[in-house]
Scaffold this motif. Structure first.
Motif, PDB file in Angstrom:
ATOM      1  N   ARG A  22      29.641 -27.544 -25.414  1.00  0.00           N
ATOM      2  CA  ARG A  22      29.569 -26.093 -25.213  1.00  0.00           C
ATOM      3  C   ARG A  22      28.105 -25.714 -25.059  1.00  0.00           C
ATOM      4  O   ARG A  22      27.253 -26.182 -25.832  1.00  0.00           O
ATOM      5  N   THR A  23      27.814 -24.891 -24.080  1.00  0.00           N
ATOM      6  CA  THR A  23      26.422 -24.521 -23.819  1.00  0.00           C
ATOM      7  C   THR A  23      26.180 -23.059 -24.198  1.00  0.00           C
ATOM      8  O   THR A  23      27.030 -22.195 -23.989  1.00  0.00           O
ATOM      9  N   ILE A  24      25.012 -22.838 -24.768  1.00  0.00           N
ATOM     10  CA  ILE A  24      24.550 -21.491 -25.102  1.00  0.00           C
ATOM     11  C   ILE A  24      23.246 -21.276 -24.348  1.00  0.00           C
ATOM     12  O   ILE A  24      22.305 -22.064 -24.478  1.00  0.00           O
ATOM     13  N   ASN A 118      17.232 -24.459 -40.282  1.00  0.00           N
ATOM     14  CA  ASN A 118      17.037 -23.725 -39.034  1.00  0.00           C
ATOM     15  C   ASN A 118      18.325 -23.694 -38.214  1.00  0.00           C
ATOM     16  O   ASN A 118      18.648 -22.680 -37.582  1.00  0.00           O
ATOM     17  N   GLN A 119      19.045 -24.803 -38.223  1.00  0.00           N
ATOM     18  CA  GLN A 119      20.313 -24.840 -37.484  1.00  0.00           C
ATOM     19  C   GLN A 119      21.340 -23.907 -38.121  1.00  0.00           C
ATOM     20  O   GLN A 119      22.110 -23.254 -37.414  1.00  0.00           O
ATOM     21  N   LEU A 120      21.339 -23.812 -39.443  1.00  0.00           N
ATOM     22  CA  LEU A 120      22.239 -22.874 -40.116  1.00  0.00           C
ATOM     23  C   LEU A 120      21.881 -21.436 -39.765  1.00  0.00           C
ATOM     24  O   LEU A 120      22.742 -20.555 -39.745  1.00  0.00           O
ATOM     25  N   ASP A 121      20.611 -21.189 -39.463  1.00  0.00           N
ATOM     26  CA  ASP A 121      20.178 -19.849 -39.067  1.00  0.00           C
ATOM     27  C   ASP A 121      20.813 -19.394 -37.754  1.00  0.00           C
ATOM     28  O   ASP A 121      20.873 -18.190 -37.476  1.00  0.00           O
ATOM     29  N   ILE A 122      21.248 -20.339 -36.937  1.00  0.00           N
ATOM     30  CA  ILE A 122      21.874 -19.993 -35.656  1.00  0.00           C
ATOM     31  C   ILE A 122      23.246 -19.356 -35.867  1.00  0.00           C
ATOM     32  O   ILE A 122      23.731 -18.589 -35.047  1.00  0.00           O
ATOM     33  N   LEU A 123      23.857 -19.652 -37.013  1.00  0.00           N
ATOM     34  CA  LEU A 123      25.220 -19.193 -37.273  1.00  0.00           C
ATOM     35  C   LEU A 123      25.274 -17.703 -37.577  1.00  0.00           C
ATOM     36  O   LEU A 123      24.360 -17.136 -38.169  1.00  0.00           O
ATOM     37  N   TRP A 124      26.382 -17.088 -37.168  1.00  0.00           N
ATOM     38  CA  TRP A 124      26.681 -15.719 -37.587  1.00  0.00           C
ATOM     39  C   TRP A 124      27.187 -15.759 -39.027  1.00  0.00           C
ATOM     40  O   TRP A 124      27.579 -16.811 -39.543  1.00  0.00           O
ATOM     41  N   ARG A 125      27.196 -14.602 -39.658  1.00  0.00           N
ATOM     42  CA  ARG A 125      27.592 -14.539 -41.073  1.00  0.00           C
ATOM     43  C   ARG A 125      29.027 -15.034 -41.284  1.00  0.00           C
ATOM     44  O   ARG A 125      29.305 -15.745 -42.245  1.00  0.00           O
ATOM     45  N   ASN A 126      29.942 -14.670 -40.382  1.00  0.00           N
ATOM     46  CA  ASN A 126      31.332 -15.097 -40.553  1.00  0.00           C
ATOM     47  C   ASN A 126      31.468 -16.617 -40.386  1.00  0.00           C
ATOM     48  O   ASN A 126      32.304 -17.252 -41.024  1.00  0.00           O
ATOM     49  N   GLU A 127      30.628 -17.208 -39.524  1.00  0.00           N
ATOM     50  CA  GLU A 127      30.659 -18.660 -39.329  1.00  0.00           C
ATOM     51  C   GLU A 127      30.124 -19.380 -40.569  1.00  0.00           C
ATOM     52  O   GLU A 127      30.664 -20.421 -40.985  1.00  0.00           O
ATOM     53  N   LEU A 128      29.076 -18.829 -41.154  1.00  0.00           N
ATOM     54  CA  LEU A 128      28.538 -19.406 -42.389  1.00  0.00           C
ATOM     55  C   LEU A 128      29.570 -19.330 -43.500  1.00  0.00           C
ATOM     56  O   LEU A 128      29.740 -20.284 -44.280  1.00  0.00           O
ATOM     57  N   GLU A 171      33.619 -23.237 -31.694  1.00  0.00           N
ATOM     58  CA  GLU A 171      34.704 -22.270 -31.815  1.00  0.00           C
ATOM     59  C   GLU A 171      34.220 -20.829 -31.769  1.00  0.00           C
ATOM     60  O   GLU A 171      35.019 -19.901 -31.926  1.00  0.00           O
ATOM     61  N   ARG A 172      32.938 -20.617 -31.546  1.00  0.00           N
ATOM     62  CA  ARG A 172      32.380 -19.259 -31.593  1.00  0.00           C
ATOM     63  C   ARG A 172      33.138 -18.317 -30.664  1.00  0.00           C
ATOM     64  O   ARG A 172      33.357 -18.612 -29.490  1.00  0.00           O
ATOM     65  N   ASP A 173      33.505 -17.163 -31.219  1.00  0.00           N
ATOM     66  CA  ASP A 173      34.243 -16.143 -30.467  1.00  0.00           C
ATOM     67  C   ASP A 173      33.295 -14.978 -30.192  1.00  0.00           C
ATOM     68  O   ASP A 173      32.984 -14.190 -31.083  1.00  0.00           O
ATOM     69  N   TYR A 174      32.845 -14.879 -28.949  1.00  0.00           N
ATOM     70  CA  TYR A 174      31.862 -13.853 -28.620  1.00  0.00           C
ATOM     71  C   TYR A 174      32.450 -12.450 -28.616  1.00  0.00           C
ATOM     72  O   TYR A 174      31.701 -11.465 -28.644  1.00  0.00           O
ATOM     73  N   THR A 175      33.763 -12.304 -28.597  1.00  0.00           N
ATOM     74  CA  THR A 175      34.349 -10.968 -28.676  1.00  0.00           C
ATOM     75  C   THR A 175      34.080 -10.353 -30.044  1.00  0.00           C
ATOM     76  O   THR A 175      33.956  -9.131 -30.171  1.00  0.00           O
ATOM     77  N   ILE A 176      33.981 -11.194 -31.086  1.00  0.00           N
ATOM     78  CA  ILE A 176      33.647 -10.700 -32.417  1.00  0.00           C
ATOM     79  C   ILE A 176      32.245 -10.114 -32.399  1.00  0.00           C
ATOM     80  O   ILE A 176      31.979  -9.037 -32.909  1.00  0.00           O
ATOM     81  N   TRP A 177      31.344 -10.857 -31.762  1.00  0.00           N
ATOM     82  CA  TRP A 177      29.955 -10.390 -31.663  1.00  0.00           C
ATOM     83  C   TRP A 177      29.893  -9.080 -30.896  1.00  0.00           C
ATOM     84  O   TRP A 177      29.182  -8.159 -31.284  1.00  0.00           O
TER      85      TRP A 177
END
Length: 216
Positions: A22-24, A118-128, A171-177
């Motif tokens: 998956r690419t960001i 630093n990699q954990l910093d990439i996560l959104w709060r719900n992902e953490l 699994e990131r759901d960008y609709t949540i964002w």
């Protein structure tokens, strides 16, 4: 080659090489903006694209930021950058893209400076939170993120947490964002409107006092 001419062949190459990827794009990491982050199982790979019109002015800063967040780092260039190896560390990979081929000149080696925090910093709060629950930790809602990171690594170990990170990014759901962003923007507008109303009321009262003093 232009940036857009490099990206499409690069994405085709990533699909062919890694299969599940998956690419960001254009992700802010520290003080730089990563052109492409490729998420594969248990690994985050960074790609800095230098088109034929780009210079190396910001590359030194970008290198420092990429290698703190990415397990593997690559510079991806057109054929005009034949001396790019002189501007990057030996553990960075080099990919050349031309009109016909994607050529891996040098594969990347693991970054010695990457930090899982630093990699954990990439996560959104719900992902953490998902990772906390998966690893059997309570929500720790009032904890600072740095303390949560430390607890996670101590509990499950760095390899497990790294696998959890990449799974969440898969699994990131960008609709949540999008929903969260809309709500935040509405809230900011409401706060700004209230502040603006107060400011206008204050100015009106001030002008009124001055006007009353100047009545002849």
């Amino acid at each position: 080659m232009l940036d857009k001419d490099i990206r499409e062949p690069l994405f085709d190459y990533l699909d062919e090489r890694y299969g599940k990827v998956r690419t960001i794009e254009e992700k802010t990491i520290n003080k730089s903006r990563a052109d492409v982050l490729a998420i594969v199982e248990g690994c985050i790979i960074g790609f800095e694209i230098k088109s034929d019109s780009d210079t190396y002015t910001r590359l030194k800063r970008q290198i420092k930021d990429y290698e703190k967040f990415c397990d593997l780092c690559y510079v991806v260039v057109g054929e005009s950058h034949i001396h790019v190896d002189e501007h990057i560390p030996k553990y960075w990979g080099i990919i050349y893209v031309n009109q016909e081929n994607v050529i891996v000149e040098r594969d990347a080696e693991p970054s010695p400076k990457v930090k899982i925090e630093n990699q954990l910093d990439i996560l959104w709060r719900n992902e953490l939170l998902n990772i906390q629950l998966k690893e059997g930790l309570p929500k720790l809602g009032n904890w600072k993120r740095a303390d949560i990171y430390k607890r996670l690594v101590e509990t499950a170990g760095e390899p497990t947490i790294k696998a959890d990170i990449t799974q969440q990014l898969f699994e990131r759901d960008y609709t949540i964002w999008d929903d969260q962003t809309i709500k935040k923007k509405k809230k900011r507008r409401q706060i700004k409107r209230k502040s603006s109303d107060k400011a206008r009321a204050h100015v009106t009262n001030y002008v009124g006092k001055r006007s009353s003093k100047n009545v002849k």
